[in-house]
Design a protein around this motif. Structure first.
Motif, PDB file in Angstrom:
ATOM      1  N   ALA A  35       1.748 -25.982  14.476  1.00  0.00           N
ATOM      2  CA  ALA A  35       1.459 -25.226  15.707  1.00  0.00           C
ATOM      3  C   ALA A  35       0.533 -24.045  15.422  1.00  0.00           C
ATOM      4  CB  ALA A  35       2.762 -24.747  16.336  1.00  0.00           C
ATOM      5  N   VAL A  36       0.778 -23.343  14.306  1.00  0.00           N
ATOM      6  CA  VAL A  36      -0.098 -22.223  13.950  1.00  0.00           C
ATOM      7  C   VAL A  36      -1.500 -22.736  13.642  1.00  0.00           C
ATOM      8  CG1 VAL A  36      -0.489 -20.341  12.321  1.00  0.00           C
ATOM      9  CG2 VAL A  36       1.826 -20.845  13.100  1.00  0.00           C
ATOM     10  N   LEU A  37      -1.587 -23.845  12.925  1.00  0.00           N
ATOM     11  CA  LEU A  37      -2.894 -24.435  12.641  1.00  0.00           C
ATOM     12  C   LEU A  37      -3.630 -24.778  13.929  1.00  0.00           C
ATOM     13  CD1 LEU A  37      -2.177 -26.862   9.655  1.00  0.00           C
ATOM     14  CD2 LEU A  37      -3.738 -24.916   9.622  1.00  0.00           C
ATOM     15  N   MET A  38      -2.918 -25.340  14.905  1.00  0.00           N
ATOM     16  CA  MET A  38      -3.559 -25.745  16.162  1.00  0.00           C
ATOM     17  C   MET A  38      -4.112 -24.545  16.919  1.00  0.00           C
ATOM     18  SD  MET A  38      -0.960 -28.798  17.365  1.00  0.00           S
ATOM     19  CE  MET A  38      -1.853 -29.146  18.874  1.00  0.00           C
ATOM     20  N   PHE A  42      -7.118 -26.403  14.037  1.00  0.00           N
ATOM     21  CA  PHE A  42      -6.827 -27.376  12.987  1.00  0.00           C
ATOM     22  C   PHE A  42      -5.488 -28.028  13.290  1.00  0.00           C
ATOM     23  CE2 PHE A  42      -9.640 -24.303  11.103  1.00  0.00           C
ATOM     24  CZ  PHE A  42     -10.453 -25.018  10.240  1.00  0.00           C
ATOM     25  N   LYS A  43      -5.232 -29.163  12.673  1.00  0.00           N
ATOM     26  CA  LYS A  43      -3.906 -29.763  12.762  1.00  0.00           C
ATOM     27  C   LYS A  43      -3.665 -30.653  11.560  1.00  0.00           C
ATOM     28  CE  LYS A  43      -2.690 -32.743  15.779  1.00  0.00           C
ATOM     29  NZ  LYS A  43      -1.913 -33.557  14.808  1.00  0.00           N
ATOM     30  N   ARG A  66      -0.361 -20.572   1.795  1.00  0.00           N
ATOM     31  CA  ARG A  66      -1.596 -20.782   1.026  1.00  0.00           C
ATOM     32  C   ARG A  66      -2.662 -21.443   1.885  1.00  0.00           C
ATOM     33  NH1 ARG A  66       1.630 -22.821  -3.807  1.00  0.00           N
ATOM     34  NH2 ARG A  66       0.917 -24.896  -3.190  1.00  0.00           N
ATOM     35  N   THR A  67      -2.271 -22.462   2.622  1.00  0.00           N
ATOM     36  CA  THR A  67      -3.238 -23.227   3.414  1.00  0.00           C
ATOM     37  C   THR A  67      -3.802 -22.400   4.555  1.00  0.00           C
ATOM     38  OG1 THR A  67      -2.036 -25.255   2.876  1.00  0.00           O
ATOM     39  CG2 THR A  67      -3.594 -25.355   4.703  1.00  0.00           C
ATOM     40  N   LEU A  68      -2.951 -21.640   5.231  1.00  0.00           N
ATOM     41  CA  LEU A  68      -3.413 -20.840   6.367  1.00  0.00           C
ATOM     42  C   LEU A  68      -4.438 -19.803   5.923  1.00  0.00           C
ATOM     43  CD1 LEU A  68      -0.072 -20.369   8.324  1.00  0.00           C
ATOM     44  CD2 LEU A  68      -2.084 -21.660   9.075  1.00  0.00           C
TER      45      LEU A  68
END
Length: 724
Positions: A35-38, A42-43, A66-68
């Motif tokens: 949800a944060v990525l979206m 991103f997803k 790390r990814t965010l």
């Protein structure tokens, strides 16, 4: 180090190496992560989401953090984008009304009143001396409070992150891809190759490292690891010496050579000795870099080893002018000076790359049909020995030699550009057509059989990356000359910069041109509002970072070209600041939100180039009224200071015309060459079901559900379309 490698793989491939950790019930945290990525455009792919859901929640949280961080930097959301006018694009004032208000504020301020009155008496007021001008008048939190939440729209960008293999496998695969690239890498690619080579120097290696700059980076790592060097020219050794001194392996800029250790000196001299011993003619290559060789000789103490490595000593004797080594090019010039075009072509046939780079000159110099025939015959014979990148570069060049009234655009490897009238006569039609046939036949022969070919039509007008800086680092960036669709009602540019040592003022501007490349109007700090849109206001100092925006309503734009540009008004250059990047967003008319919304960002690229004016891309109106982005990645020299859009609009228009009117070699060309060898060719619109078996897929993004054995070509690895 693991985080750095994961980030590197993610940036280059949009793949997250197989997450590791204790098994558990991580589905809730994984969905929150998604949800944060979206919210940033991103997803997670279904496969990656499932893998994360099977891990312990704490492990998923660590991976997410790390990814965010990497994703935020990719899209430009790692900084705070404030604006001068707090509710931009609403309520932006008229330029002269705004300046008048700034003067009135200065007169009301006791600390600035006297200075402002003195300037008014002269009839000229310096805006930078007015307290209300050029600095944020509100906090970032106050700016956020002035804007409603973004309304989601179907057209918002959604970039899928896919599940990768184990980290070691992903790192090795990326190393092999970058080191073995058939085209030069950009600044970011070379920097990342340094990291990868240091880790992979003793592991699997590419069959060939055709790009010499890449070879220098790899050789540096191999030298430190005690592995054998990959050198076959004296210049390979010179590039390695530059790499060891953290200098310029492209040999364009200067390098301050350090004094290497005794073991390194011996290794470099031994490599030189073996190259010259195997082919004494390669001594001629020293002439191109005499001064560098002389300075390097002083650091290597070459005279101490003259008896042990006599052939290496010859290199420095040539550099000092003590030994003659006539260059290959000088022999060619002698033949051309004597009018022997056929002889020059035959001699160049022993150096196929040089022959192909000289084809245009040879054909223009040829005085008779027989001489032209000799040149084309030499090219036909040498074609199998020429690199794929040179084949395609010459193909693009010859394809544009039909007109005699075109404009020539010159672009150096760092993106510095200039344009001038093309005074060369057009090549004869019969000669052009024969050369094009030779080039296409040789390229087709080298391309692999694609099997079942699946093509996204949106990728067909993407230009092939034939040069190192044809594409800059960033998200959604395409090679110079590419065309991509622009879908949305509102177009918004942004620039962000953060100065390092001294006050720095960058100015975002947009130049609007008609179909004849004449100026219609512009938006900048000197023109805050026009029919088409608004400027967010001028920021003149960026110790904590600063952003500027331009908002455009595409439906009311006058003219046929929109040319955003970033002018350095004062302070540090693009390669001096701590950080600088440009991008654009697309929104529907009813969408509101903050000035910067990451999921509406379509492109974000680093600004790292020479000159004082950046031209990242332009927008071109098509015949049906729609808009398309034309990618430029160019830099104008500009003035040392006080650059403004009004002063460089002519040179910007000339460059734009040269790029727009040039026929670029695109993905469409390669697809056309291999289509007759494919078992099936499908233009895939993203709606139809994907084939069950492996395919060769070429598109802007990797779709979910492809067979795992498929060959996938996207902008991240577009260089794979260029044969060796």
């Amino acid at each position: 180090m693991i985080h750095r490698l994961e980030s590197l793989v993610l940036r280059h491939t949009l793949r997250l190496p197989v997450p590791s950790g204790p098994a558990g019930q991580g589905d809730v945290v994984a969905r929150q992560f998604d949800a944060v990525l979206m919210s940033m455009g991103f997803k997670l792919s279904a496969e990656l989401l499932a893998r994360l859901s099977g891990l312990e929640p704490k492990a998923v949280t660590v991976i997410a953090r790390r990814t965010l961080g990497t994703v935020r930097e990719m899209v430009g959301d790692h900084v705070r984008h404030n604006v001068y006018f707090v509710d931009f694009p609403a309520n932006v004032p008229d330029t002269y009304d705004f300046w008048t208000d700034c003067i009135a504020d200065a007169l009301a301020d006791e600390s600035s009143r006297e200075n402002t009155l003195a300037q008014l008496r002269t009839g000229l007021v310096d805006l930078l001396t007015l307290p209300a001008y050029g600095n944020y008048r509100h906090s970032y939190a106050e700016m956020l409070a002035a804007h409603d939440e973004l309304i989601a729209a179907a057209g918002d960008r959604m970039t899928v992150l896919h599940l990768g293999g184990p980290l070691d496998d992903e790192v090795t695969a990326l190393y092999l891809a970058l080191a073995g690239s058939t085209t030069p890498l950009g600044e970011e690619g070379l920097r990342d190759l340094v990291t990868l080579a240091g880790r992979c120097a003793t592991g699997p290696q590419p069959e060939e490292i055709p790009v010499r700059e890449n070879r220098a980076v790899v050789n540096r790592a191999r030298l430190k690891a005690g592995a054998d060097l990959v050198v076959d020219t004296v210049t390979d050794v010179l590039r390695l010496a530059c790499a060891l001194s953290d200098g310029d392996v492209t040999l364009v800029g200067p390098t301050r050579f350090r004094s290497p250790s005794r073991s390194v000196r011996r290794t470099l001299l031994a490599a030189l000795d073996s190259v010259v011993a195997a082919s004494p003619a390669k001594l001629a290559d020293v002439n191109a870099h005499r001064e560098r060789w002389k300075r390097l000789g002083e650091r290597l103490h070459a005279h101490e080893y003259a008896e042990r490595w006599p052939h290496a000593a010859e290199v420095f004797a040539v550099a000092r002018g003590e030994k003659e080594a006539p260059s290959f090019d000088s022999r060619v010039e002698e033949l051309l000076g004597a009018g022997d075009v056929g002889g020059a072509a035959r001699l160049l046939g022993s150096a196929p790359g040089k022959l192909f780079r000289a084809l245009d000159r040879l054909l223009r110099t040829a005085a008779t049909p027989d001489e032209r025939e000799a040149v084309v015959a030499a090219a036909e014979s040498a074609a199998p020995e020429v690199s794929g990148r040179v084949l395609l570069s010459v193909r693009e060049h010859v394809g544009n030699r039909e007109r005699a009234d075109a404009r020539r655009v010159f672009v150096n490897r760092h993106g510095g550009a200039w344009a001038e009238a093309d005074t060369r006569p057009a090549l004869p039609a019969s000669t052009r057509e024969r050369l094009l046939a030779v080039l296409d036949a040789e390229t087709r022969r080298r391309l692999p059989d694609p099997g079942q070919l699946l093509v996204d039509p949106a990728v067909l007008d993407v230009a092939l990356p034939l040069s190192g800086r044809a594409t800059t680092a960033g998200l959604g960036v395409l090679p110079r000359g590419s065309l991509s669709a622009v879908e949305g009602d509102l177009l918004r540019f942004f620039v962000h910069w953060k100065q390092k040592r001294r006050s720095t003022d960058y100015d975002l501007s947009a130049l609007l041109l008609n179909s004849r490349y004449e100026t219609v109007t512009w938006l900048s700090y000197t023109s805050l509002k026009e029919v088409e849109g608004e400027h967010s206001g001028d920021i003149t100092d960026a110790p904590e970072g600063a952003s500027e925006f331009i908002n455009l309503r595409l439906g009311v734009v006058r003219g046929d070209f929109i040319v955003p540009q970033v002018n350095i008004y004062s302070g540090e250059g693009f390669e001096e600041v701590e950080e600088s990047f440009f991008g654009f967003m697309l929104r529907d008319a009813e969408q509101v939100g903050r000035p910067f919304e990451p999921r509406t960002v379509r492109m974000k690229s680093e600004l790292r180039g020479p000159g004082r004016v950046a031209l990242p891309l332009a927008f071109v109106r098509a015949e049906d009224g729609s808009w398309r982005a034309k990618w430029l990645h160019l830099y104008l020299k500009g003035s040392p200071g006080f650059n403004r859009v009004e002063e460089n609009r002519v040179s910007a228009a000339l460059l734009l015309r040269g790029i727009v009117e040039r026929e670029q070699l695109t993905v469409r060309h390669v697809v056309g060459l291999v289509s007759d060898r494919a078992t099936d060719v499908t233009v895939w619109d993203g709606e139809a079901a994907l084939p069950a078996g492996p395919v060769t897929y070429i598109g802007l993004e990797r779709p979910e559900g492809l067979h795992p054995d498929s060959v996938v070509i996207t902008p991240e690895n577009l260089r794979d379309l260029i044969p060796a």
